[in-house]
Design a protein around this motif. Structure first.
Motif, PDB file in Angstrom:
ATOM      1  N   MET A 118       0.836  -1.197   0.000  1.00  0.00           N
ATOM      2  CA  MET A 118       0.000   0.000   0.000  1.00  0.00           C
ATOM      3  C   MET A 118       0.871   1.247   0.000  1.00  0.00           C
ATOM      4  SD  MET A 118      -2.566   1.455   2.940  1.00  0.00           S
ATOM      5  CE  MET A 118      -1.148   2.075   3.842  1.00  0.00           C
ATOM      6  N   ARG A 119       0.568   2.167  -0.880  1.00  0.00           N
ATOM      7  CA  ARG A 119       1.279   3.439  -0.941  1.00  0.00           C
ATOM      8  C   ARG A 119       0.292   4.552  -0.633  1.00  0.00           C
ATOM      9  NH1 ARG A 119       2.478   7.457  -4.682  1.00  0.00           N
ATOM     10  NH2 ARG A 119       4.555   8.368  -4.479  1.00  0.00           N
ATOM     11  N   ALA A 120       0.453   5.207   0.516  1.00  0.00           N
ATOM     12  CA  ALA A 120      -0.495   6.234   0.950  1.00  0.00           C
ATOM     13  C   ALA A 120      -0.392   7.452   0.050  1.00  0.00           C
ATOM     14  CB  ALA A 120      -0.214   6.615   2.398  1.00  0.00           C
ATOM     15  N   LYS A 121      -1.509   8.152  -0.109  1.00  0.00           N
ATOM     16  CA  LYS A 121      -1.542   9.337  -0.968  1.00  0.00           C
ATOM     17  C   LYS A 121      -1.426  10.624  -0.163  1.00  0.00           C
ATOM     18  CE  LYS A 121      -6.585   9.897  -0.968  1.00  0.00           C
ATOM     19  NZ  LYS A 121      -7.820   9.883  -1.766  1.00  0.00           N
ATOM     20  N   PHE A 122      -1.036  10.517   1.117  1.00  0.00           N
ATOM     21  CA  PHE A 122      -0.978  11.699   1.974  1.00  0.00           C
ATOM     22  C   PHE A 122       0.200  11.606   2.921  1.00  0.00           C
ATOM     23  CE2 PHE A 122      -3.254   8.507   4.322  1.00  0.00           C
ATOM     24  CZ  PHE A 122      -2.919   8.692   5.648  1.00  0.00           C
ATOM     25  N   VAL A 123       0.547  12.742   3.503  1.00  0.00           N
ATOM     26  CA  VAL A 123       1.523  12.790   4.580  1.00  0.00           C
ATOM     27  C   VAL A 123       0.846  13.400   5.791  1.00  0.00           C
ATOM     28  CG1 VAL A 123       3.533  12.962   3.075  1.00  0.00           C
ATOM     29  CG2 VAL A 123       2.379  15.049   3.846  1.00  0.00           C
ATOM     30  N   LEU A 124       1.403  13.195   6.967  1.00  0.00           N
ATOM     31  CA  LEU A 124       0.900  13.802   8.187  1.00  0.00           C
ATOM     32  C   LEU A 124       1.775  15.000   8.539  1.00  0.00           C
ATOM     33  CD1 LEU A 124       0.189  10.589  10.300  1.00  0.00           C
ATOM     34  CD2 LEU A 124      -1.482  12.042   9.120  1.00  0.00           C
ATOM     35  N   VAL A 125       1.124  16.115   8.854  1.00  0.00           N
ATOM     36  CA  VAL A 125       1.842  17.345   9.176  1.00  0.00           C
ATOM     37  C   VAL A 125       1.376  17.848  10.528  1.00  0.00           C
ATOM     38  CG1 VAL A 125       2.339  19.711   8.457  1.00  0.00           C
ATOM     39  CG2 VAL A 125       2.067  17.916   6.730  1.00  0.00           C
ATOM     40  N   CYS A 126       2.314  18.236  11.377  1.00  0.00           N
ATOM     41  CA  CYS A 126       1.969  18.773  12.687  1.00  0.00           C
ATOM     42  C   CYS A 126       1.385  20.175  12.530  1.00  0.00           C
ATOM     43  CB  CYS A 126       3.200  18.820  13.584  1.00  0.00           C
ATOM     44  SG  CYS A 126       2.884  19.572  15.203  1.00  0.00           S
ATOM     45  N   MET A 127       0.249  20.419  13.164  1.00  0.00           N
ATOM     46  CA  MET A 127      -0.412  21.707  13.059  1.00  0.00           C
ATOM     47  C   MET A 127       0.310  22.794  13.849  1.00  0.00           C
ATOM     48  SD  MET A 127      -4.362  20.394  13.293  1.00  0.00           S
ATOM     49  CE  MET A 127      -5.045  22.038  13.054  1.00  0.00           C
ATOM     50  N   LEU A 128       1.239  22.393  14.732  1.00  0.00           N
ATOM     51  CA  LEU A 128       1.976  23.379  15.529  1.00  0.00           C
ATOM     52  C   LEU A 128       3.369  23.657  14.966  1.00  0.00           C
ATOM     53  CD1 LEU A 128       1.045  22.369  19.197  1.00  0.00           C
ATOM     54  CD2 LEU A 128      -0.083  24.014  17.672  1.00  0.00           C
ATOM     55  N   CYS A 129       4.173  22.606  14.797  1.00  0.00           N
ATOM     56  CA  CYS A 129       5.558  22.829  14.370  1.00  0.00           C
ATOM     57  C   CYS A 129       5.793  22.560  12.889  1.00  0.00           C
ATOM     58  CB  CYS A 129       6.508  21.995  15.220  1.00  0.00           C
ATOM     59  SG  CYS A 129       6.474  20.213  14.870  1.00  0.00           S
ATOM     60  N   GLN A 130       4.780  22.062  12.181  1.00  0.00           N
ATOM     61  CA  GLN A 130       4.828  21.798  10.743  1.00  0.00           C
ATOM     62  C   GLN A 130       5.776  20.657  10.365  1.00  0.00           C
ATOM     63  OE1 GLN A 130       2.600  23.418   8.592  1.00  0.00           O
ATOM     64  NE2 GLN A 130       1.860  24.064  10.610  1.00  0.00           N
ATOM     65  N   SER A 131       6.183  19.843  11.330  1.00  0.00           N
ATOM     66  CA  SER A 131       6.977  18.659  11.002  1.00  0.00           C
ATOM     67  C   SER A 131       6.133  17.702  10.165  1.00  0.00           C
ATOM     68  CB  SER A 131       7.444  17.949  12.280  1.00  0.00           C
ATOM     69  OG  SER A 131       8.335  18.758  13.009  1.00  0.00           O
ATOM     70  N   GLU A 132       6.791  16.993   9.262  1.00  0.00           N
ATOM     71  CA  GLU A 132       6.085  16.120   8.320  1.00  0.00           C
ATOM     72  C   GLU A 132       6.479  14.669   8.547  1.00  0.00           C
ATOM     73  OE1 GLU A 132       6.375  15.557   3.563  1.00  0.00           O
ATOM     74  OE2 GLU A 132       5.784  17.587   4.224  1.00  0.00           O
ATOM     75  N   PHE A 133       5.471  13.781   8.467  1.00  0.00           N
ATOM     76  CA  PHE A 133       5.701  12.363   8.726  1.00  0.00           C
ATOM     77  C   PHE A 133       4.978  11.513   7.689  1.00  0.00           C
ATOM     78  CE2 PHE A 133       5.553  14.802  12.635  1.00  0.00           C
ATOM     79  CZ  PHE A 133       6.794  14.514  13.206  1.00  0.00           C
ATOM     80  N   ASP A 134       5.496  10.312   7.469  1.00  0.00           N
ATOM     81  CA  ASP A 134       4.815   9.373   6.585  1.00  0.00           C
ATOM     82  C   ASP A 134       3.489   8.947   7.203  1.00  0.00           C
ATOM     83  OD1 ASP A 134       6.890   9.426   4.770  1.00  0.00           O
ATOM     84  OD2 ASP A 134       7.893   7.665   5.626  1.00  0.00           O
ATOM     85  N   ALA A 135       2.571   8.551   6.361  1.00  0.00           N
ATOM     86  CA  ALA A 135       1.260   8.111   6.826  1.00  0.00           C
ATOM     87  C   ALA A 135       1.399   6.929   7.772  1.00  0.00           C
ATOM     88  CB  ALA A 135       0.396   7.720   5.634  1.00  0.00           C
ATOM     89  N   ALA A 136       0.732   7.033   8.934  1.00  0.00           N
ATOM     90  CA  ALA A 136       0.783   5.979   9.951  1.00  0.00           C
ATOM     91  C   ALA A 136      -0.363   6.199  10.929  1.00  0.00           C
ATOM     92  CB  ALA A 136       2.124   6.001  10.688  1.00  0.00           C
ATOM     93  N   PRO A 137      -0.771   5.171  11.674  1.00  0.00           N
ATOM     94  CA  PRO A 137      -1.852   5.342  12.656  1.00  0.00           C
ATOM     95  C   PRO A 137      -1.332   5.972  13.948  1.00  0.00           C
ATOM     96  CG  PRO A 137      -1.152   3.066  12.626  1.00  0.00           C
ATOM     97  CD  PRO A 137      -0.365   3.765  11.550  1.00  0.00           C
ATOM     98  N   ARG A 161      -0.295  12.179  17.493  1.00  0.00           N
ATOM     99  CA  ARG A 161       0.410  13.317  18.075  1.00  0.00           C
ATOM    100  C   ARG A 161       1.805  13.419  17.464  1.00  0.00           C
ATOM    101  NH1 ARG A 161      -2.432  14.687  23.002  1.00  0.00           N
ATOM    102  NH2 ARG A 161      -1.029  16.482  23.176  1.00  0.00           N
ATOM    103  N   CYS A 162       2.271  14.639  17.306  1.00  0.00           N
ATOM    104  CA  CYS A 162       3.584  14.877  16.731  1.00  0.00           C
ATOM    105  C   CYS A 162       4.677  14.352  17.661  1.00  0.00           C
ATOM    106  CB  CYS A 162       3.773  16.375  16.496  1.00  0.00           C
ATOM    107  SG  CYS A 162       5.423  16.841  15.926  1.00  0.00           S
ATOM    108  N   PRO A 163       5.572  13.500  17.169  1.00  0.00           N
ATOM    109  CA  PRO A 163       6.671  13.005  18.008  1.00  0.00           C
ATOM    110  C   PRO A 163       7.640  14.100  18.433  1.00  0.00           C
ATOM    111  CG  PRO A 163       6.382  11.626  16.052  1.00  0.00           C
ATOM    112  CD  PRO A 163       5.558  12.860  15.842  1.00  0.00           C
TER     113      PRO A 163
END
Length: 380
Positions: A1-20, A23-25
């Motif tokens: 499976m290849r996700a079509k999105f990334v996860l972005v922190c609403m506070l610090c704008q750090s970006e992460f691969d799609a995962a369940p 909270r921003c690490p």
């Protein structure tokens, strides 16, 4: 499976691969999915999730269950609008959802996203509507299980029939106590924790009510109004508006007006005091009121996000008195033949007050999301 999105922190704008994860690490901020916003197509389908699939955090349509939600009407409310001084009033009636509230929308995406990541069991809590909707969605998937926790005062808000794959545990305490117990149980048993407000899948589901509304309206709303507890519905609405602005589907960002019942209004009090964060002084130990769906006594984890949206859009966080909720609910029934719960009525009460005080002008187009109706026989 290849996700079509990334996860972005609403506070610090750090970006992460799609995962369940929710909270921003890096800073523990809330995460949200972000997409490549181009070439969005509305698909012809009875299920809202299929219509707006291009704006959902799912790699395949196969992860969706059909019939978890329905498309609901959004229409002008001329009689009510004239009566409260807002001729350009529109109402989105989410009481038409299967469990009678907009929370069916979050349930559809929560179970779909978990399915996408191979999660078959989870633990959650709510004041009633979310858990009821999630339990129904779980029962539609024979491979999934869930356990829900609630405070003793919110048992009547739940409709979770006895079932081999869904269970309700009652905690002798408040919603906050129930959430803490749910989190502890999940940690001890090694089961996925739903995370409530911070679960971005919930917000992506709730977003669809607003995409439907924007598409149904013949003009862009100047003001968007909804009753809040944690306020995840407002984050969802704001994200949908941002995406539609980027796609050229919306001409301007509306002001976001958020409403709490006066007897339990920590966020409204903080806003009135000019605070960007809440303190222990804003905590309400024993929330009481008519609008049981939004009686959340501790708003401190969520308030900074709500404050940012209200301040950034020219909106506000306000409260509505008990008597005004009763009046607004009766007016909705008498003038528009719409039966809603007191939480939904709070949004109309706030519009009425806003028009009276001049916060909302008569020439503005106002969209009110009526988030649901009561499942209790007496309607209280």
């Amino acid at each position: 499976m290849r996700a079509k999105f990334v996860l972005v922190c609403m506070l610090c704008q750090s970006e992460f691969d799609a995962a369940p994860m929710y909270r921003c690490p890096e800073c523990t901020g809330a995460l949200e999915p972000r997409y490549e916003l181009s070439g969005m197509v509305r698909h012809d389908h009875a299920d809202p999730e299929q219509v707006y699939f291009d704006l959902l955090p799912l790699a395949s349509r196969d992860f969706l269950d059909s019939g978890v939600t329905v498309r609901t009407p959004c229409r002008p409310a001329p009689r009510l609008g004239e009566a409260i001084g807002v001729p350009g009033l529109w109402i989105k009636d989410e009481s038409r959802q299967p469990t009678r509230t907009t929370k069916d929308r979050l349930a559809s995406l929560v179970t779909s996203v978990l399915r996408q990541f191979g999660v078959k069991e989870f633990v959650g809590s709510s004041t009633g509507n979310s858990s009821t909707a999630l339990a129904r969605a779980v029962r539609m998937d024979p491979t999934m299980r869930a356990r829900f926790f609630c405070g003793k005062d919110f048992v009547a808000n739940h409709d979770i029939p006895d079932h081999s794959r869904t269970a309700l545990t009652v905690v002798d305490g408040s919603y906050v106590d129930a959430s803490a117990e749910a989190r502890g149980y999940a940690a001890r048993e090694g089961i996925h924790f739903d995370a409530g407000f911070f679960n971005w899948a919930r917000r992506e589901g709730l977003k669809l009510a607003y995409l439907e509304a924007f598409d149904a309206m013949d003009r862009a709303p100047d003001v968007v109004v909804q009753a809040i507890s944690s306020g995840m519905g407002m984050l969802a609405a704001h994200k949908g508006a941002r995406e539609y602005l980027a796609l050229g589907e919306l001409s301007a960002m509306p002001a976001f007006l958020m409403v709490q019942e006066e007897s339990c209004a920590p966020a409204a009090r903080g806003w009135q005091e000019g605070r960007t964060e809440l303190s222990d002084a804003h905590l309400i130990e024993d929330p009481r009121g008519l609008a049981t769906a939004i009686l959340l006594g501790d708003g401190s984890p969520y308030y900074p996000y709500l404050h940012s949206i209200a301040a950034g859009t020219g909106g506000a966080i306000v409260s509505a008195a008990r008597a005004d909720l009763v009046t607004a609910r009766r007016m909705l029934s008498d003038l528009e033949d719409v039966d809603v719960c007191y939480a939904s009525a709070a949004a109309v009460a706030a519009v009425r007050d806003g028009a009276s005080s001049g916060r909302i002008s008569p020439d503005e187009t106002v969209l009110v999301n009526l988030t649901g109706r009561s499942r209790m026989v007496d309607g209280l």
